[in-house]
Design an enzyme around this catalytic site. Structure first.
Site, short mmCIF file in Angstrom:
data_model
loop_
_atom_site.label_atom_id
_atom_site.label_comp_id
_atom_site.label_asym_id
_atom_site.label_seq_id
_atom_site.Cartn_x
_atom_site.Cartn_y
_atom_site.Cartn_z
N GLY A 124 31.09 -30.52 41.68
CA GLY A 124 31.51 -29.72 43.00
C GLY A 124 32.01 -28.37 42.76
O GLY A 124 31.10 -27.64 42.05
N SER A 125 33.04 -27.97 43.33
CA SER A 125 33.08 -26.55 43.42
C SER A 125 33.53 -25.74 41.88
O SER A 125 33.56 -24.63 41.93
CB SER A 125 34.36 -26.17 44.39
OG SER A 125 33.76 -26.37 45.68
N THR A 126 33.84 -26.75 41.06
CA THR A 126 34.15 -26.11 39.86
C THR A 126 32.85 -25.35 39.35
O THR A 126 32.90 -24.40 38.42
CB THR A 126 34.86 -26.87 38.59
OG1 THR A 126 33.76 -27.94 38.50
CG2 THR A 126 35.92 -27.71 39.13
#
Length: 500
Positions: free
Chosen positions: A226-228
């Protein structure tokens, strides 16, 4: 000599030579494979008759040992300290199921005493008439931190028993300070010399309804980050000459190039703080705006955009064949993007085919914390003889430099701002959250994987963490900042002494 006797003599010589050749082949060339064959109970009987070496934490806490018995096996393997918390590190040693998983398997030859580096110890034991002994393994694990990681992870707000992992790394060395995975198991239940009980324990642990407690979710499982993964996407932009003030779309929805697919920001909102419909890269990172990052990678990065992205990811270790730590680690990947810009836009936000281990995401955070230098992660600090003489020490190794010091500072500043925009934020932390979709259906609706990667910025860069939780209790609202972040902060505070 008449011919019949001559023939018999030649045949006898041939048979003797063949016998010697076969014995040499078995004892020299096939020795290792025969010794490691799971059907070879003679080897296990021999190993159980000797004192297997201990596995200890960094402060000397014993997490695996052999205890003398009064039966034919002579020794019983025991895990005396928080066995469920330390199981992903130790693994187990069992007469029925052998040395499997963790340090027990990875350093088996040292622990059982057969390693070539223990030849002098074996010779001295034989010369003095002492029973043979195994060597010891000193790990890098901080036991207090390991217990905290396990307790926070297993006690999180989950839908049923928590499924997830935590990895903590010392950025400047690559030492793995904690590696927890849940649900876990008690290795004593498998190591018992009551084979019926061991089989019952194994059956319950491998049952389909048991949520795979034997799987180390920190190293063996792959998840969309995801956004990591926007940390890697931002690093790609910085490599390409863009900067923190690069202007990007603030639109709530954005159409991917050459595609009918649209990406949306969380809750379908425009990116906060926009001016004339755009935001800076720093703002896009702070508020984790998907549309801005899709545009960043597919339009703003110059040159061969997919190549820039994949090569930057590889410099962080994604897509490399990972070295053991010493146990095996699954290979992270960005998938096959080719020249598909729509696929690149989805990959830029850590979706589509991007898959990471929790360990790899911890390495990414540690690399930023370490001023852009990527260290090789490792779990074994040193190997010793039974008499505590050191035979091998692991030295910190710099693998490469994915970021310059200035670029690492830019990313650190962005991660500090991201932390302050996260629920329950804490000063003195640089972080990035992620909430990764993983449904195979077009409708979605599943509980997302909740991520949190973080480190302590400034001069106190002693720890970097990665947290992943599969089954937060809030269903579709199990965001990384809500579910995973409290776990990561608790682990960091247990190490640095900061406030919760």
């Amino acid at each position: 000599m008449n011919k019949p006797i001559q023939r018999v003599a030649i045949a006898a010589i041939v048979l003797v030579v063949a016998l010697l050749a076969n014995a040499t082949y078995l004892q020299v060339f096939k020795a290792d494979s025969l010794r490691s064959d799971t059907r070879n109970s003679r080897v296990l009987l021999d190993e159980y008759s000797r004192e297997r070496g201990v596995i200890v934490a960094a402060d000397g806490t014993v997490i695996a040992e052999s205890v003398a018995t009064d039966n034919k096996f002579k020794y019983l393997r025991k895990y005396p300290t928080n066995p469920k918390a330390f199981a992903p590190v130790t693994g187990y040693f069992s007469f029925v199921y052998r040395a499997d998983r963790g340090i027990e398997a990875a350093e088996d030859s040292v622990l059982n005493g057969n390693d070539d580096r223990l030849f002098t110890q074996r010779f001295m034991d034989m010369f003095s008439g002492r029973d043979p002994r195994g060597g010891n393994v000193v790990t890098t694990i901080d036991p207090r931190l390991q217990r905290t990681a396990y307790q926070e992870l297993s006690g999180a707000d989950c839908d049923g028993p928590c499924r997830g992992a935590v990895v903590a790394i010392e950025p400047g060395t690559g030492k793995i300070l904690a590696m927890a995975s849940t649900p876990s198991y008690n290795p004593n239940a498998i190591a018992t010399q009551d084979f019926g009980e061991a089989e019952k324990a194994w059956t319950s642990m491998t049952d389909e309804s048991a949520d795979s407690p034997l799987v180390n979710r920190a190293t063996s499982a792959l998840y969309p980050p995801g956004s990591t993964f926007k940390v890697v996407s931002t690093a790609t932009a910085l490599h390409a000459g863009l900067n923190a003030d690069t202007r990007l779309t603030a639109a709530s929805r954005w159409q991917l190039p050459d595609s009918n697919t649209f990406l949306s920001n969380d809750s379908g909102s425009t990116c906060p703080g926009s001016s004339n419909g755009t935001v800076t890269l720093t703002q896009a990172f702070e508020y984790s705006c998907n549309t801005a990052f899709a545009q960043l990678l597919t339009e703003k990065v110059p040159g061969d955009k997919p190549e820039e992205f994949t090569s930057t990811a590889k410099s962080f270790g994604v897509g490399e064949d990972p070295a053991g730590i010493p146990m095996p680690v699954a290979k992270s990947s960005v998938g096959d993007i080719g020249d598909d810009l729509a696929a690149l836009g989805q990959s830029a936000i850590g979706q589509r085919d991007v898959r990471l281990t929790v360990l790899e995401n911890a390495v990414i955070a540690a690399t930023v914390a370490n001023g852009g230098a990527r260290m090789r992660p490792y779990l074994v600090d040193k190997l010793q003889t039974a008499d505590l003489r050191t035979i091998s020490t692991t030295a910190p190794t710099t693998l490469n430099r994915p970021l310059t010091a200035d670029q690492a500072d830019v990313l650190t500043d962005m991660m500090i701002k991201s932390e302050q925009n996260t629920a329950g934020s804490q000063s003195g932390i640089a972080s990035k959250t992620g909430t990764a979709e993983h449904s195979d259906t077009a409708q979605g609706g599943e509980t997302p994987y909740a991520w949190y990667i973080a480190f302590s910025p400034g001069t106190n860069k002693r720890i970097a963490v990665a947290v992943m939780l599969e089954n937060g209790a809030q269903g579709q609202n199990s965001y990384g900042g809500v579910v995973a972040a409290p776990i990561g902060r608790a682990v960091m505070n247990a190490y640095t002494g900061g406030g919760r």
